[in-house]
Design a protein around this motif. Structure first.
Motif: not given
Length: 149
Positions: A31-34, A138-144
């Motif tokens: 849920k958090l990563i989603e 959030e920075v990890d998801v932005e990199k992805l």
């Protein structure tokens, strides 16, 4: 500008939100990563494990259409998997995804609480585009998002 009976409002181009498959056995983590991916304008499909993820993608052992892409399944731009899962861990799932001609070009990121350099190296050598230490930020998801094809 006179457009006659037609509207002159600019037409917005259709923007497709990239589809991400998120595989993690922990519901709270999913849920958090989603939420992080959704905030980055992605559509997220979640799965609670590797076996279910493979079945969803049409790559399950019991699937009649093994190796045939299900036309109802959206094209994944990224697959993000937890390393530590029951039945099939993230490394096993990564290997199966990279063995499939249908999924070999889809970027896969592996997430884990353990940031062991041996584990990181093993996953990158198996085809992961990124190894993320939990908790995912959030920075990890932005990199992805920049790695999505």
């Amino acid at each position: 500008m006179d457009c006659g009976p037609y509207s002159c409002k600019p037409i917005r181009a259709f923007v497709e939100h990239p589809h991400v498959l998120l595989v993690d056995d922990c519901e709270i983590t999913r849920k958090l990563i989603e939420l992080l991916f959704t905030e980055c304008a992605c559509r997220v499909i979640t799965s609670d494990g590797g076996v279910n993820a493979l079945e969803y993608l049409g790559l399950g052992d019991d699937d009649q259409s093994l190796g045939e892409y299900n036309v109802c399944t959206p094209k994944m731009k990224m697959i993000c998997i937890d390393y530590e899962m029951p039945r099939m861990n993230g490394y096993e799932l990564l290997k199966k995804l990279k063995e499939s001609p249908l999924m070999e070009d889809v970027p896969v990121a592996v997430m884990a609480s353990d940031n062991d350099p041996t584990l990181v190296k093993k996953c990158i050598e198996a085809g992961a585009v990124m190894f993320i230490s939990k908790p995912v930020k959030e920075v990890d998801v932005e990199k992805l998002k920049t790695l999505m094809k």
